[in-house]
Design a protein around this motif. Sequence first.
Motif, PDB file in Angstrom:
ATOM      1  N   HIS A 112      -5.512 -10.800  -1.199  1.00 22.58           N
ATOM      2  CA  HIS A 112      -5.487 -10.044  -2.444  1.00 22.58           C
ATOM      3  C   HIS A 112      -4.041  -9.825  -2.863  1.00 22.58           C
ATOM      4  CE1 HIS A 112      -6.288  -5.999  -4.684  1.00 22.58           C
ATOM      5  NE2 HIS A 112      -6.259  -7.018  -5.523  1.00 22.58           N
ATOM      6  N   HIS A 160      -1.896  -7.828  -5.182  1.00 20.90           N
ATOM      7  CA  HIS A 160      -1.973  -6.630  -6.017  1.00 20.90           C
ATOM      8  C   HIS A 160      -1.188  -6.822  -7.312  1.00 20.90           C
ATOM      9  CE1 HIS A 160      -3.253  -3.569  -2.740  1.00 20.90           C
ATOM     10  NE2 HIS A 160      -3.801  -4.756  -2.527  1.00 20.90           N
ATOM     11  N   GLU A 169      -2.171  -8.730   0.547  1.00 17.44           N
ATOM     12  CA  GLU A 169      -2.801  -8.288   1.792  1.00 17.44           C
ATOM     13  C   GLU A 169      -4.074  -9.051   2.117  1.00 17.44           C
ATOM     14  OE1 GLU A 169      -5.407  -4.477   0.134  1.00 17.44           O
ATOM     15  OE2 GLU A 169      -4.300  -4.288   2.006  1.00 17.44           O
ATOM     16  N   GLU A 180      -7.439  -8.340   2.551  1.00 16.69           N
ATOM     17  CA  GLU A 180      -8.153  -7.192   2.013  1.00 16.69           C
ATOM     18  C   GLU A 180      -9.068  -6.499   3.031  1.00 16.69           C
ATOM     19  OE1 GLU A 180      -7.335  -6.186  -0.861  1.00 16.69           O
ATOM     20  OE2 GLU A 180      -8.781  -4.574  -1.152  1.00 16.69           O
TER      21      GLU A 180
END
Length: 156
Positions: free
Chosen positions: A110, A112, A141, A143
Amino acid sequence: VQPMRRVAVAAAAAIAAVVLFLLLRPSSDGGEAAPSSTAPTSSSSATATATATTTATTATTATPRKRPRSATVRITIRDGRVLGGIKHPRVQKGELVTLVIRADVSDEVHLHGYDVSRAVTPGHVVRVAFHATVAGRFEIELEERGLEIAELEVER
Ligand SMILES: [Cu+2]
């Protein structure tokens, strides 16, 4: 001798112009910060510092050295950890960025800010390409694990 002297004079003039610029600029910043009361002064100086940093970055970018307009960021996850530690890739705003991710776990990458998600599975290389249109720092990250694998910095 004559042309050499002319070059020397031109160089001296250029240096003088740069020195004058550097000398004059901070004093005008200080002039703005000075009249404010004690409390706002800290925020004013913080703003001044940020402005100075931005100016320096712009000056660096303005040098003839050309940056590539695309960047590849390789991240390998082994045993659920980032090989070589958390990455801190830096790119320029507007660049085409490609994340190349290899993971030996099943999860979801993911990014952001840009809010891009992509599933990763062992044995597969995942490529995520996007244009870095927004400046800032963005966590990447895994997730499901909540594991930060990189912090992408997009410079304006
Ligand atoms: Cu996330």
